[in-house]
Design a protein around this motif. Structure first.
Motif, PDB file in Angstrom:
ATOM      1  N   ASN A  95     -38.017 -20.661  -7.806  1.00 48.21           N
ATOM      2  CA  ASN A  95     -39.418 -20.641  -8.204  1.00 48.21           C
ATOM      3  C   ASN A  95     -39.748 -21.732  -9.217  1.00 48.21           C
ATOM      4  OD1 ASN A  95     -39.999 -18.382  -6.610  1.00 48.21           O
ATOM      5  ND2 ASN A  95     -39.283 -16.979  -8.195  1.00 48.21           N
ATOM      6  N   ASN A  96     -38.786 -22.634  -9.475  1.00 48.93           N
ATOM      7  CA  ASN A  96     -38.966 -23.747 -10.405  1.00 48.93           C
ATOM      8  C   ASN A  96     -39.292 -23.286 -11.824  1.00 48.93           C
ATOM      9  OD1 ASN A  96     -38.568 -25.800  -8.415  1.00 48.93           O
ATOM     10  ND2 ASN A  96     -40.618 -25.382  -7.651  1.00 48.93           N
ATOM     11  N   LEU A  97     -38.705 -22.166 -12.241  1.00 49.56           N
ATOM     12  CA  LEU A  97     -38.876 -21.688 -13.601  1.00 49.56           C
ATOM     13  C   LEU A  97     -37.751 -22.217 -14.483  1.00 49.56           C
ATOM     14  CD1 LEU A  97     -39.740 -17.900 -13.083  1.00 49.56           C
ATOM     15  CD2 LEU A  97     -41.331 -19.773 -13.495  1.00 49.56           C
ATOM     16  N   THR A  98     -38.084 -22.609 -15.697  1.00 54.64           N
ATOM     17  CA  THR A  98     -37.043 -22.894 -16.670  1.00 54.64           C
ATOM     18  C   THR A  98     -36.431 -21.573 -17.115  1.00 54.64           C
ATOM     19  OG1 THR A  98     -38.501 -22.733 -18.604  1.00 54.64           O
ATOM     20  CG2 THR A  98     -38.381 -24.878 -17.483  1.00 54.64           C
ATOM     21  N   ARG A  99     -35.302 -21.643 -17.816  1.00 52.63           N
ATOM     22  CA  ARG A  99     -34.689 -20.418 -18.315  1.00 52.63           C
ATOM     23  C   ARG A  99     -35.634 -19.685 -19.266  1.00 52.63           C
ATOM     24  NH1 ARG A  99     -30.439 -23.886 -17.360  1.00 52.63           N
ATOM     25  NH2 ARG A  99     -28.472 -22.947 -16.621  1.00 52.63           N
ATOM     26  N   LEU A 100     -36.315 -20.428 -20.118  1.00 55.39           N
ATOM     27  CA  LEU A 100     -37.225 -19.789 -21.058  1.00 55.39           C
ATOM     28  C   LEU A 100     -38.393 -19.128 -20.334  1.00 55.39           C
ATOM     29  CD1 LEU A 100     -37.327 -19.405 -24.113  1.00 55.39           C
ATOM     30  CD2 LEU A 100     -38.871 -21.370 -24.235  1.00 55.39           C
ATOM     31  N   GLN A 101     -38.881 -19.765 -19.296  1.00 53.43           N
ATOM     32  CA  GLN A 101     -39.947 -19.157 -18.494  1.00 53.43           C
ATOM     33  C   GLN A 101     -39.451 -17.903 -17.792  1.00 53.43           C
ATOM     34  OE1 GLN A 101     -40.889 -22.616 -16.152  1.00 53.43           O
ATOM     35  NE2 GLN A 101     -42.722 -23.083 -17.362  1.00 53.43           N
ATOM     36  N   LYS A 102     -38.198 -17.905 -17.372  1.00 51.70           N
ATOM     37  CA  LYS A 102     -37.630 -16.718 -16.749  1.00 51.70           C
ATOM     38  C   LYS A 102     -37.591 -15.560 -17.749  1.00 51.70           C
ATOM     39  CE  LYS A 102     -33.408 -14.727 -14.934  1.00 51.70           C
ATOM     40  NZ  LYS A 102     -33.238 -13.744 -16.002  1.00 51.70           N
ATOM     41  N   ILE A 103     -37.142 -15.855 -18.977  1.00 49.78           N
ATOM     42  CA  ILE A 103     -37.119 -14.812 -20.004  1.00 49.78           C
ATOM     43  C   ILE A 103     -38.529 -14.291 -20.258  1.00 49.78           C
ATOM     44  CG2 ILE A 103     -36.610 -14.344 -22.435  1.00 49.78           C
ATOM     45  CD1 ILE A 103     -34.360 -16.474 -22.186  1.00 49.78           C
ATOM     46  N   GLN A 104     -39.490 -15.189 -20.278  1.00 50.44           N
ATOM     47  CA  GLN A 104     -40.879 -14.815 -20.498  1.00 50.44           C
ATOM     48  C   GLN A 104     -41.399 -13.892 -19.401  1.00 50.44           C
ATOM     49  OE1 GLN A 104     -43.478 -16.371 -23.101  1.00 50.44           O
ATOM     50  NE2 GLN A 104     -43.896 -14.253 -22.521  1.00 50.44           N
ATOM     51  N   SER A 105     -40.859 -14.042 -18.184  1.00 49.89           N
ATOM     52  CA  SER A 105     -41.354 -13.258 -17.045  1.00 49.89           C
ATOM     53  C   SER A 105     -40.610 -11.948 -16.837  1.00 49.89           C
ATOM     54  CB  SER A 105     -41.261 -14.101 -15.763  1.00 49.89           C
ATOM     55  OG  SER A 105     -39.906 -14.312 -15.391  1.00 49.89           O
ATOM     56  N   MET A 106     -39.524 -11.725 -17.583  1.00 47.90           N
ATOM     57  CA  MET A 106     -38.713 -10.536 -17.358  1.00 47.90           C
ATOM     58  C   MET A 106     -39.357  -9.300 -17.962  1.00 47.90           C
ATOM     59  SD  MET A 106     -34.761 -11.955 -17.823  1.00 47.90           S
ATOM     60  CE  MET A 106     -34.782 -11.586 -19.545  1.00 47.90           C
ATOM     61  N   TYR A 107     -39.100  -8.162 -17.340  1.00 47.51           N
ATOM     62  CA  TYR A 107     -39.502  -6.890 -17.926  1.00 47.51           C
ATOM     63  C   TYR A 107     -38.627  -5.791 -17.331  1.00 47.51           C
ATOM     64  CZ  TYR A 107     -42.044  -5.577 -13.618  1.00 47.51           C
ATOM     65  OH  TYR A 107     -42.374  -5.241 -12.322  1.00 47.51           O
ATOM     66  N   ALA A 108     -38.683  -4.586 -17.965  1.00 44.11           N
ATOM     67  CA  ALA A 108     -37.915  -3.410 -17.535  1.00 44.11           C
ATOM     68  C   ALA A 108     -36.433  -3.596 -17.874  1.00 44.11           C
ATOM     69  CB  ALA A 108     -38.137  -3.112 -16.057  1.00 44.11           C
ATOM     70  N   TRP A 109     -35.594  -2.771 -17.239  1.00 43.01           N
ATOM     71  CA  TRP A 109     -34.170  -2.801 -17.562  1.00 43.01           C
ATOM     72  C   TRP A 109     -33.530  -4.084 -17.057  1.00 43.01           C
ATOM     73  CZ3 TRP A 109     -29.723  -1.290 -14.166  1.00 43.01           C
ATOM     74  CH2 TRP A 109     -28.519  -1.329 -14.871  1.00 43.01           C
ATOM     75  N   GLU A 110     -32.741  -4.715 -17.929  1.00 47.95           N
ATOM     76  CA  GLU A 110     -32.112  -5.977 -17.572  1.00 47.95           C
ATOM     77  C   GLU A 110     -30.598  -5.890 -17.452  1.00 47.95           C
ATOM     78  OE1 GLU A 110     -33.439  -8.750 -16.596  1.00 47.95           O
ATOM     79  OE2 GLU A 110     -35.499  -8.128 -16.894  1.00 47.95           O
ATOM     80  N   GLY A 111     -29.946  -5.045 -18.252  1.00 53.06           N
ATOM     81  CA  GLY A 111     -28.488  -5.000 -18.151  1.00 53.06           C
ATOM     82  C   GLY A 111     -27.841  -4.410 -19.386  1.00 53.06           C
ATOM     83  N   PHE A 112     -26.642  -4.901 -19.697  1.00 55.29           N
ATOM     84  CA  PHE A 112     -25.795  -4.291 -20.719  1.00 55.29           C
ATOM     85  C   PHE A 112     -25.313  -5.310 -21.741  1.00 55.29           C
ATOM     86  CE2 PHE A 112     -25.085  -1.828 -16.809  1.00 55.29           C
ATOM     87  CZ  PHE A 112     -25.308  -0.533 -17.259  1.00 55.29           C
ATOM     88  N   VAL A 113     -24.939  -4.784 -22.904  1.00 60.26           N
ATOM     89  CA  VAL A 113     -24.124  -5.523 -23.864  1.00 60.26           C
ATOM     90  C   VAL A 113     -22.673  -5.163 -23.573  1.00 60.26           C
ATOM     91  CG1 VAL A 113     -23.598  -5.873 -26.306  1.00 60.26           C
ATOM     92  CG2 VAL A 113     -25.957  -5.448 -25.582  1.00 60.26           C
ATOM     93  N   TYR A 114     -21.808  -6.164 -23.614  1.00 61.22           N
ATOM     94  CA  TYR A 114     -20.441  -5.977 -23.117  1.00 61.22           C
ATOM     95  C   TYR A 114     -19.481  -6.671 -24.063  1.00 61.22           C
ATOM     96  CZ  TYR A 114     -16.642  -6.063 -19.641  1.00 61.22           C
ATOM     97  OH  TYR A 114     -15.459  -5.897 -18.977  1.00 61.22           O
ATOM     98  N   ASP A 115     -18.467  -5.972 -24.566  1.00 58.83           N
ATOM     99  CA  ASP A 115     -17.573  -6.597 -25.534  1.00 58.83           C
ATOM    100  C   ASP A 115     -16.107  -6.274 -25.269  1.00 58.83           C
ATOM    101  OD1 ASP A 115     -17.703  -3.965 -26.235  1.00 58.83           O
ATOM    102  OD2 ASP A 115     -17.966  -4.298 -28.370  1.00 58.83           O
ATOM    103  N   THR A 116     -15.748  -6.258 -24.001  1.00 58.88           N
ATOM    104  CA  THR A 116     -14.339  -6.147 -23.662  1.00 58.88           C
ATOM    105  C   THR A 116     -13.958  -7.295 -22.742  1.00 58.88           C
ATOM    106  OG1 THR A 116     -14.582  -4.836 -21.651  1.00 58.88           O
ATOM    107  CG2 THR A 116     -14.562  -3.634 -23.729  1.00 58.88           C
ATOM    108  N   GLN A 117     -12.699  -7.368 -22.390  1.00 61.96           N
ATOM    109  CA  GLN A 117     -12.203  -8.497 -21.615  1.00 61.96           C
ATOM    110  C   GLN A 117     -12.121  -8.229 -20.115  1.00 61.96           C
ATOM    111  OE1 GLN A 117      -8.923 -10.850 -23.580  1.00 61.96           O
ATOM    112  NE2 GLN A 117      -8.698  -8.944 -24.714  1.00 61.96           N
ATOM    113  N   MET A 118     -12.488  -7.046 -19.664  1.00 64.48           N
ATOM    114  CA  MET A 118     -12.324  -6.708 -18.253  1.00 64.48           C
ATOM    115  C   MET A 118     -13.474  -7.313 -17.455  1.00 64.48           C
ATOM    116  SD  MET A 118     -11.055  -2.784 -18.780  1.00 64.48           S
ATOM    117  CE  MET A 118     -11.016  -2.462 -17.023  1.00 64.48           C
TER     118      MET A 118
END
Length: 344
Positions: free
Chosen positions: A36-59
């Motif tokens: 869609n020719n969006l920059t990364r910042l534009q993608k962040i601007q367009s996001m909403y709802a659940w996106e994912g997790f914070v993850y702090d292990t090596q698996m």
């Protein structure tokens, strides 16, 4: 066993989970943003709802399971002892790319790792934290050359976080010092021809207690919010109106800072016990039903808050490696139905 083979084998074992996410379509979000020719910042601007997790292990194979559960993004905390090794980031970013999930690598800028750990003479920002920054973006200054993990493999990377609560913990010594490293990281990416946004992941209190924060406010490309209302003095139940009101209060503060720049809730959640960090409320209910109620509260407000404001949210921890804070137990069993709408 190679990383690629391990991920493929893991994917073949997730048939029932895959059915939950088949409606989300192929490819990761960065691929679709590029189409869609969006920059990364534009993608962040367009996001909403659940996106994912914070993850702090090596698996790293867990990225594949996250993807099948519907997660679009993951924030990775590097291990203190590995964060100055560029090959650590190489492995993590490669795994995210193979799983088709976007990644926000977080540089651990606190010189020590665990809360309560004692400082030694070598536990300084310059000695411990700066090498982790260079490992992610700069030419490695010791025996390695051209070890630039993000610059060498930028496609899976949505953004980079320079620190988890670096204002709250005063990691760099002053907001001005922290801002200088943010600007330096952005310069490195720009010199490589990359549009990778840089921010910090912090709480409202971190910004509020740090004096003149203008330098950091101006340096970040977007705002990564640690919205952890479980700690509030009046918190009781994860799914009640008081909790939602407290959540909105935090968002209102960051909205005033952002001045129209994108906002992403990069750490939010409610623990199922108080073993790791107790709340400031004596009446808080830290149990699995309350944790599930908080998850469902966020999902419930998709239409009336997250969508109209273009704000996504990410759950504080993938599993109970941080005791109580995960959506999954350490053994990989879901603590509650880990399903949330990705659109509404």
């Amino acid at each position: 066993m190679s990383l690629l083979i391990a991920l493929i084998l893991l994917a073949t074992t997730l048939g029932p989970v895959a059915a939950l996410s088949s409606r989300h379509g192929p490819g990761n979000m960065l691929e679709r943003a590029s189409a869609n020719n969006l920059t990364r910042l534009q993608k962040i601007q367009s996001m909403y709802a659940w996106e994912g997790f914070v993850y702090d292990t090596q698996m790293v194979g867990d990225f594949t399971r996250m993807k099948y559960m519907g997660a679009r993004n993951v924030i990775t905390f590097e291990f203190c002892e590995l964060g100055a090794d560029p090959t650590y980031y190489d492995t993590i970013i490669q795994a995210a790319g193979l799983a088709g999930i976007s990644i926000i690598p977080l540089v651990w800028t606190l010189p020590i790792h665990y809360a309560g750990q004692n400082y030694t003479a070598v536990d300084t920002f310059a000695i411990k934290s700066v090498p982790r920054i260079y490992a992610l973006t700069e030419i490695w200054y010791d025996t390695h050359t051209d070890e630039q993990a993000v610059i060498r493999n930028p496609d899976p990377v949505l953004a980079v976080a320079l620190g988890d609560e670096p204002l709250y913990d005063d990691d760099a010594g002053s907001p001005e010092a922290l801002a200088s490293y943010i600007l330096g990281m952005k310069t490195s990416f720009q010199a490589a021809g990359l549009d990778i946004p840089v921010s910090i992941s912090d709480m409202d209190i971190g910004w509020q207690q740090s004096g003149n924060i203008t330098s950091v406010q101006n340096a970040v490309d977007f705002f990564m919010i640690n919205n952890l209302v479980y700690y509030n003095n009046d918190s009781v139940w994860g799914g009640d109106q008081v909790t939602w009101s407290n959540f909105l209060d935090v968002m209102s503060y960051f909205d005033s800072l952002a001045e129209g720049r994108p906002i992403l809730v990069t750490q939010t959640g409610w623990p199922s016990n108080e073993n790791t960090w107790p709340s400031n409320s004596t009446n808080v209910q830290a149990n699995v039903p309350s944790e599930a109620a908080y998850w469902n509260l966020l999902d419930y407000h998709c239409e009336d808050y997250f969508k109209p404001n273009n704000i996504g949210w990410m759950w504080r921890s993938w599993n109970d490696n941080i005791d109580g804070w995960g959506a999954l137990y350490v053994n990989g069993t879901a603590k509650f139905p880990v399903q949330a709408r990705l659109s509404c």
